[in-house]
Design a protein around this motif. Structure first.
Motif, PDB file in Angstrom:
ATOM      1  N   GLY A   2      -3.149 -24.095 -17.576  1.00 29.88           N
ATOM      2  CA  GLY A   2      -3.464 -24.582 -16.241  1.00 29.88           C
ATOM      3  C   GLY A   2      -3.065 -23.590 -15.178  1.00 29.88           C
ATOM      4  O   GLY A   2      -3.145 -22.378 -15.364  1.00 29.88           O
ATOM      5  N   THR A   3      -2.616 -24.115 -14.031  1.00 25.86           N
ATOM      6  CA  THR A   3      -2.269 -23.266 -12.907  1.00 25.86           C
ATOM      7  C   THR A   3      -0.785 -23.404 -12.578  1.00 25.86           C
ATOM      8  O   THR A   3      -0.168 -24.419 -12.881  1.00 25.86           O
ATOM      9  N   ALA A   4      -0.250 -22.369 -11.971  1.00 24.47           N
ATOM     10  CA  ALA A   4       1.154 -22.403 -11.554  1.00 24.47           C
ATOM     11  C   ALA A   4       1.316 -23.474 -10.494  1.00 24.47           C
ATOM     12  O   ALA A   4       0.483 -23.602  -9.590  1.00 24.47           O
ATOM     13  N   TRP A   5       2.384 -24.222 -10.580  1.00 27.27           N
ATOM     14  CA  TRP A   5       2.618 -25.303  -9.632  1.00 27.27           C
ATOM     15  C   TRP A   5       2.869 -24.778  -8.227  1.00 27.27           C
ATOM     16  O   TRP A   5       2.468 -25.396  -7.246  1.00 27.27           O
ATOM     17  N   SER A   6       3.525 -23.661  -8.112  1.00 33.50           N
ATOM     18  CA  SER A   6       3.946 -23.212  -6.782  1.00 33.50           C
ATOM     19  C   SER A   6       2.877 -22.409  -6.053  1.00 33.50           C
ATOM     20  O   SER A   6       2.868 -22.366  -4.828  1.00 33.50           O
ATOM     21  N   THR A   7       1.968 -21.756  -6.810  1.00 32.36           N
ATOM     22  CA  THR A   7       0.985 -20.894  -6.148  1.00 32.36           C
ATOM     23  C   THR A   7      -0.458 -21.297  -6.414  1.00 32.36           C
ATOM     24  O   THR A   7      -1.368 -20.818  -5.743  1.00 32.36           O
ATOM     25  N   GLY A   8      -0.693 -22.129  -7.431  1.00 31.16           N
ATOM     26  CA  GLY A   8      -2.060 -22.494  -7.783  1.00 31.16           C
ATOM     27  C   GLY A   8      -2.798 -21.416  -8.565  1.00 31.16           C
ATOM     28  O   GLY A   8      -3.974 -21.584  -8.891  1.00 31.16           O
ATOM     29  N   GLU A   9      -2.131 -20.328  -8.873  1.00 29.48           N
ATOM     30  CA  GLU A   9      -2.786 -19.245  -9.610  1.00 29.48           C
ATOM     31  C   GLU A   9      -2.876 -19.631 -11.083  1.00 29.48           C
ATOM     32  O   GLU A   9      -1.913 -20.133 -11.657  1.00 29.48           O
ATOM     33  N   PRO A  10      -4.035 -19.411 -11.738  1.00 29.09           N
ATOM     34  CA  PRO A  10      -4.136 -19.726 -13.165  1.00 29.09           C
ATOM     35  C   PRO A  10      -3.073 -18.958 -13.959  1.00 29.09           C
ATOM     36  O   PRO A  10      -2.872 -17.755 -13.745  1.00 29.09           O
ATOM     37  N   VAL A  11      -2.417 -19.645 -14.867  1.00 35.01           N
ATOM     38  CA  VAL A  11      -1.349 -19.017 -15.651  1.00 35.01           C
ATOM     39  C   VAL A  11      -1.894 -17.853 -16.456  1.00 35.01           C
ATOM     40  O   VAL A  11      -1.243 -16.817 -16.603  1.00 35.01           O
ATOM     41  N   SER A  12      -3.116 -18.003 -16.986  1.00 36.57           N
ATOM     42  CA  SER A  12      -3.701 -16.911 -17.760  1.00 36.57           C
ATOM     43  C   SER A  12      -3.870 -15.667 -16.893  1.00 36.57           C
ATOM     44  O   SER A  12      -3.658 -14.540 -17.349  1.00 36.57           O
ATOM     45  N   HIS A  13      -4.211 -15.868 -15.615  1.00 39.70           N
ATOM     46  CA  HIS A  13      -4.354 -14.734 -14.697  1.00 39.70           C
ATOM     47  C   HIS A  13      -3.005 -14.100 -14.421  1.00 39.70           C
ATOM     48  O   HIS A  13      -2.889 -12.866 -14.314  1.00 39.70           O
ATOM     49  N   ILE A  14      -1.984 -14.933 -14.299  1.00 37.23           N
ATOM     50  CA  ILE A  14      -0.634 -14.391 -14.085  1.00 37.23           C
ATOM     51  C   ILE A  14      -0.255 -13.477 -15.238  1.00 37.23           C
ATOM     52  O   ILE A  14       0.197 -12.337 -15.036  1.00 37.23           O
ATOM     53  N   LEU A  15      -0.426 -13.971 -16.467  1.00 34.75           N
ATOM     54  CA  LEU A  15      -0.043 -13.170 -17.623  1.00 34.75           C
ATOM     55  C   LEU A  15      -0.886 -11.898 -17.712  1.00 34.75           C
ATOM     56  O   LEU A  15      -0.365 -10.810 -17.968  1.00 34.75           O
ATOM     57  N   ALA A  16      -2.173 -12.041 -17.466  1.00 32.46           N
ATOM     58  CA  ALA A  16      -3.057 -10.885 -17.614  1.00 32.46           C
ATOM     59  C   ALA A  16      -2.747  -9.790 -16.601  1.00 32.46           C
ATOM     60  O   ALA A  16      -2.798  -8.603 -16.920  1.00 32.46           O
ATOM     61  N   THR A  17      -2.412 -10.179 -15.386  1.00 26.94           N
ATOM     62  CA  THR A  17      -2.206  -9.171 -14.334  1.00 26.94           C
ATOM     63  C   THR A  17      -0.779  -8.621 -14.322  1.00 26.94           C
ATOM     64  O   THR A  17      -0.558  -7.511 -13.859  1.00 26.94           O
ATOM     65  N   ARG A  18       0.179  -9.405 -14.780  1.00 23.24           N
ATOM     66  CA  ARG A  18       1.570  -8.944 -14.709  1.00 23.24           C
ATOM     67  C   ARG A  18       1.996  -8.139 -15.938  1.00 23.24           C
ATOM     68  O   ARG A  18       2.961  -7.368 -15.883  1.00 23.24           O
TER      69      ARG A  18
ATOM     70  N   LEU B 143      10.872 -15.717 -10.885  1.00 17.51           N
ATOM     71  CA  LEU B 143      10.255 -16.534  -9.826  1.00 17.51           C
ATOM     72  C   LEU B 143       9.958 -17.935 -10.334  1.00 17.51           C
ATOM     73  O   LEU B 143      10.183 -18.928  -9.635  1.00 17.51           O
ATOM     74  N   ALA B 144       9.419 -18.010 -11.541  1.00 20.48           N
ATOM     75  CA  ALA B 144       9.052 -19.312 -12.097  1.00 20.48           C
ATOM     76  C   ALA B 144      10.287 -20.187 -12.285  1.00 20.48           C
ATOM     77  O   ALA B 144      10.267 -21.389 -12.020  1.00 20.48           O
ATOM     78  N   VAL B 145      11.378 -19.574 -12.729  1.00 22.30           N
ATOM     79  CA  VAL B 145      12.617 -20.349 -12.910  1.00 22.30           C
ATOM     80  C   VAL B 145      13.136 -20.810 -11.558  1.00 22.30           C
ATOM     81  O   VAL B 145      13.550 -21.951 -11.384  1.00 22.30           O
ATOM     82  N   GLU B 146      13.122 -19.905 -10.584  1.00 23.14           N
ATOM     83  CA  GLU B 146      13.618 -20.279  -9.244  1.00 23.14           C
ATOM     84  C   GLU B 146      12.802 -21.406  -8.634  1.00 23.14           C
ATOM     85  O   GLU B 146      13.327 -22.249  -7.910  1.00 23.14           O
ATOM     86  N   ARG B 147      11.528 -21.417  -8.917  1.00 17.59           N
ATOM     87  CA  ARG B 147      10.636 -22.419  -8.316  1.00 17.59           C
ATOM     88  C   ARG B 147      10.431 -23.633  -9.215  1.00 17.59           C
ATOM     89  O   ARG B 147       9.632 -24.501  -8.890  1.00 17.59           O
ATOM     90  N   SER B 148      11.104 -23.669 -10.358  1.00 17.96           N
ATOM     91  CA  SER B 148      10.902 -24.746 -11.340  1.00 17.96           C
ATOM     92  C   SER B 148       9.421 -24.886 -11.676  1.00 17.96           C
ATOM     93  O   SER B 148       8.880 -25.987 -11.751  1.00 17.96           O
ATOM     94  N   ASP B 149       8.769 -23.738 -11.893  1.00 13.90           N
ATOM     95  CA  ASP B 149       7.332 -23.709 -12.155  1.00 13.90           C
ATOM     96  C   ASP B 149       7.124 -23.782 -13.661  1.00 13.90           C
ATOM     97  O   ASP B 149       6.998 -22.760 -14.348  1.00 13.90           O
ATOM     98  N   PHE B 150       7.043 -24.997 -14.191  1.00 16.99           N
ATOM     99  CA  PHE B 150       7.050 -25.206 -15.630  1.00 16.99           C
ATOM    100  C   PHE B 150       5.844 -24.613 -16.350  1.00 16.99           C
ATOM    101  O   PHE B 150       5.986 -24.064 -17.430  1.00 16.99           O
ATOM    102  N   PRO B 151       4.623 -24.676 -15.814  1.00 12.28           N
ATOM    103  CA  PRO B 151       3.499 -24.084 -16.556  1.00 12.28           C
ATOM    104  C   PRO B 151       3.725 -22.614 -16.873  1.00 12.28           C
ATOM    105  O   PRO B 151       3.404 -22.165 -17.981  1.00 12.28           O
TER     106      PRO B 151
END
Lengths: 568, 312
Positions: free
Chosen positions: B78-94, B270-278
């Motif tokens: 799905g998408t990150a809770w804090s930014t709405g960015e698709p998780v797959s996009h996060i992994l692919a770009t980072r 960032l995800a831990v700080e924001r409690s962004d579980f996805p």
């Protein structure tokens, strides 16, 4: 699309500036942004970008202090009916959204309907907007009179509503953009299309944001009047008569670590940045720039942030809460025993100013002459506790009047500042002979506990959403319990005065009510005011016309860069 | 061989199930409720309840766990809770920026580690050997934070040899300009423990009978070390390198934070700080899967390097 926009913008800018190279401002933010939908962006740094890309009806005069509303997309300040419930607003003609495929190749003018559409998004449950409070319960109806005129009918009198319309959450977005680029919830965090001074042309999430001057923005000329601040004369001399904005390109870098930000500025890789608490001693001595920086021409713009830190005691707590004389005495004794100046020195490196009044400087309604009745006096505080039955036992610790151990649970955040604050408070409680236990929580848990009235006592913090005292006095309003009345203070007398104050415009009558409310809070020992922090902004010598605004997130549209004085 | 591989793949399932259960329990126990952060300053109980419903965290725990399992199977977090960015996009770009730093670092660390370990083993027991070990011990005792702060201040700021921080738009610029100092720091931090470890692997082999035999046959010391000893010491070295490869997927937290590298490590923080579980879920699952796969590859590589090894 962004590359095309960047190219077009740059081409037009270059054409306009003949052979002059583009002016670039390099800025740094200490935390990552989240997204650029005005309805959903909830962090301070995303708001920097929103303010640059989108238009609100109103903004604030760059130089006026205290902050004063100024039209942005609106043609003039709102026409307010005598009852303070009807606002009629006329828009400027010819404001255009930046080109986007969503508009089907046509020029798209900003209209009154765009604002109404944008505001209604704030109450869309799918978006769960953090800005819905701006309109919740306040609006009877929005009315689009014609494409350039809108009328807002409020549910109750509010002479400060214009400030709500300057909040970046009320920025205008185009329906076509939302429909084309919105996700399943209708959020458009990654494709901002606005009508503001700048356009987003490059974005590496959490790393780099590049804004380019919007060449389709209505022409404006810098013509702000100086305030009483003598430094304004310098700014006016540097900027008067120049086209707005002067800077062609803003490069915003995300640098989380203090050292990285500091060294980046020192090496000339950053033009403008916020010198926050831990870094302050590197650049400042007694609130002044260090001589070596001043010799280099580094500029310091310094002001008290429109924020407060205060100390509250939960009125629902079984040990601290309630309106009995014993509990009031306990809270007031604790308030009198706390050395705020020591906390400022230890926790904030002296970068804060002690407050007595709940409304900070720079915010309408602030009273610089107010003096709290709970001044620092640990000896008197101990006498007060003795008098009301909080006796010291053989072990030196006090008990409650009914003989039970008196233990205060102070809650703090788990990071270094929170730990420091807790230790400063432990010293306070030790001076009173009260046993304190420190409970540390991560931010999310702390928020949850506060809103459920489960935090016994801690430091509250509030940054102004708009520069009016109401934004601060509402923090102690009973019906705001479980929202932002962190101390869960429910006092019918205070609530009555607050409701009466909402019916009044800023002025002596409202100020008199605020005085009564403040004295009530002090007498009940509900809170003790702490401090407001200094905001120190450092600018390279090449930055012209810079002055930190108390409410605006950034001032990029109203400053300039002298290319000949660039460090790098 | 095929049966062995199938069996190992099959064994990954209960391990992954354990990982999923553990991360789910941990997050719901200590992860914090993100609804209060997402609701903003002026939130009320109704707004918070709405957000919890939007995020799906108002569902019973078994339902949330089942959704988690479905996400793993479908590779869609799905998408990150804090930014709405698709998780797959996060992994692919980072992942790219992280690998730009970590792959060269791993190669250099391994190459230098092996070369230095052989060189030190060559003079084993001498003053040089002892001095190198003392230096390594001192180097290992210093926190990576000290390395970062000192190197960034001296080499980047004072001497201007590298940018203080930043990340560009092109691979070559990122590799040759922005990654150089982070790689140098990573090398300085890792070379000491790597050298000590590889040295011990080499010394384990140096006293073996086959080495005595090789010397007795008249082979040069260099050939003995580089051809015979290294080949046998390669197995534990391979184990060490392969076991560290999954760590490439979680990036170098501190290096990325200090040098403004938009990598996966910084995203995790960032995800831990924001409690962004996805985001936390996705990265945990992928790293766990990668660890198991690399362990399997390590075993297969064993057999390739040493035919005496039999996989059963």
């Amino acid at each position: 699309m962004r590359a095309w926009l960047a190219g077009m913008a740059l081409l037009l800018a270059l054409q306009g500036a003949l052979a002059a190279p583009p002016k670039v401002l390099r800025y740094v933010i200490p935390a990552a942004e989240t997204g650029f939908d005005p309805a959903t962006a909830r962090d301070l740094y995303s708001a920097h970008i929103l303010q640059a890309v989108f238009d609100t009806l109103y903004t604030y005069d760059y130089l006026a202090r205290p902050a004063a509303l100024r039209p942005q997309a609106a043609a003039a300040l709102p026409e307010i009916a005598a009852d303070g419930r009807t606002y009629t607003i006329r828009l400027k003609h010819g404001i255009l959204f930046t080109p986007d495929p969503a508009f089907g190749g046509r020029r798209r003018e900003l209209s009154a309907a765009d604002f109404v559409y944008s505001w209604k998004r704030l109450s869309d449950p799918r978006l769960a907007s953090p800005h819905s409070w701006l309109f919740d319960g306040k609006i009877e109806r929005f009315e689009v009179v014609d494409p350039y005129t809108l009328r807002i009918r409020l549910t109750h009198t509010d002479f400060n509503f214009g400030m709500v319309l300057a909040h970046e959450g009320t920025s205008a977005v185009a329906r076509e953009v939302v429909e084309r680029y919105g996700d399943a919830k209708g959020e458009v965090a990654g494709h901002p299309v606005g009508s503001g001074y700048y356009m987003l042309t490059d974005w590496v999430r959490g790393n780099r944001i590049v804004l380019t001057r919007n060449p389709w923005h209505l022409p404006e000329v810098w013509d702000f009047q100086p305030s009483a601040d003598p430094d304004d004369q310098r700014i006016v001399a540097q900027m008067r008569g120049k086209a707005i904005p002067q800077i062609d390109r803003i490069e915003v870098a995300v640098m989380v670590e203090d050292q990285s930000r500091w060294l980046s500025f020192q090496s000339g890789e950053t033009d403008l940045f916020w010198l926050d608490g831990p870094l302050a001693p590197k650049a400042l001595v007694n609130g002044q720039l260090r001589p070596e920086l001043a010799r280099r021409g580094v500029q310091l713009s310094r002001q008290i942030d429109p924020e407060t830190t205060w100390y509250y005691w939960n009125m629902e707590d079984p040990v601290l809460g309630g309106f009995s004389k014993e509990r009031i005495a306990l809270r007031r004794a604790i308030a009198m025993a706390h050395n705020v100046d020591e906390e400022i020195a230890l926790v904030w490196n002296g970068q804060a100013q002690r407050l007595d009044y709940p409304i900070p400087p720079g915010v309408v309604g602030h009273d610089p002459n107010w003096r709290s009745i709970n001044q620092y006096d640990p000896a008197l505080a101990n006498q007060l506790l003795d008098r009301y039955g909080y006796r010291k036992g053989r072990d030196g610790w006090r008990t409650t009047p009914d003989g039970k151990p008196l233990v205060i649970h102070y809650v703090s955040r788990a990071e270094s500042n929170g730990v420091l604050q807790a230790e400063v408070w432990r010293k306070t409680y030790n001076a009173l002979g009260i046993h304190m236990e420190n409970e540390r929580m991560i931010f999310a848990d702390l928020l949850a506990a506060e809103k459920q009235c489960k935090v016994a006592t801690r430091n509250g913090q509030w940054l102004a959403d708009y520069p009016d005292g109401d934004n601060f006095m509402q923090l102690y309003y009973g019906p705001n319990t479980h929202q932002n009345n962190f101390g869960c203070y429910a006092d019918p007398e205070y609530d009555r005065l607050y409701q009466a104050s909402q019916q009044l415009p800023p002025g002596p009558q409202r100020a008199a009510l605020y005085h009564k409310m403040t004295r009530r809070l002090e007498a009940m020992g509900a809170i003790k005011m702490g401090y407001a922090r200094w905001r120190n902004m450092l600018a390279q010598p090449s930055v012209l016309g810079y002055k930190k605004h108390p409410i605006l997130k950034q001032e990029w549209a109203w400053i300039d860069v002298d290319q000949s004085r660039l460090s790098k | 061989m095929f049966a062995y591989i199938l069996r190992r793949l099959w064994q990954m399932l209960p391990t992954m199930a354990g990982v999923v259960l553990l991360v789910f329990l941990l997050f719901n126990w200590v992860g914090g409720d993100p609804a209060y952060i997402l609701a903003g300053k002026m939130s009320n109980p109704e707004a918070i309840a709405n957000i919890r419903k939007q995020l799906g965290i108002d569902q019973p725990y078994p339902v949330q766990l089942w959704i988690f399992v479905k996400q793993i199977v479908s590779f869609d977090f799905g998408t990150a809770w804090s930014t709405g960015e698709p998780v797959s996009h996060i992994l692919a770009t980072r992942l790219g920026p992280s690998l730009t730093v970590l792959v060269p670092l791993t190669i250099l660390e391994t190459a230098f580690g092996i070369a230095l370990a052989l060189a030190v083993a060559f003079v084993r027991g001498s003053l040089t050997d002892r001095a190198v070990m003392v230096v390594c011990t001192i180097g290992m005792s210093i926190s990576i934070l000290v390395y970062i702060i000192v190197f960034q201040y001296e080499l980047a700021y004072k001497l201007g040899l590298f940018p203080v921080q930043g990340w560009g738009e092109h691979f070559a610029e990122n590799l040759l300009r922005y990654s150089t100092l982070p790689i140098l720091i990573g090398l300085a931090v890792s070379i000491a423990p790597t050298l000590r470890l590889f040295r011990s692997f080499v010394l384990d082999e140096v006293n073996q009978d086959y080495v005595r035999t090789a010397r007795a046959k008249g082979l040069s010391e260099g050939r003995v070390m580089w051809v015979h000893v290294l080949r046998n010491a390669a197995i534990p070295i391979i184990t060490y390198v392969m076991s560290n490869l999954p760590a490439l997927l979680i990036g170098a937290f501190l290096l990325e934070r200090f040098f403004g590298i938009p990598g996966i490590g910084r995203e995790v923080i960032l995800a831990v700080e924001r409690s962004d579980f996805p985001v936390i879920k996705a990265i945990t699952v992928y790293v766990a899967a990668a660890t198991m796969v690399f362990n399997l590859l390590t075993d297969l590589l064993y057999q390739a390097v040493d035919p005496r090894v039999q996989l059963k």
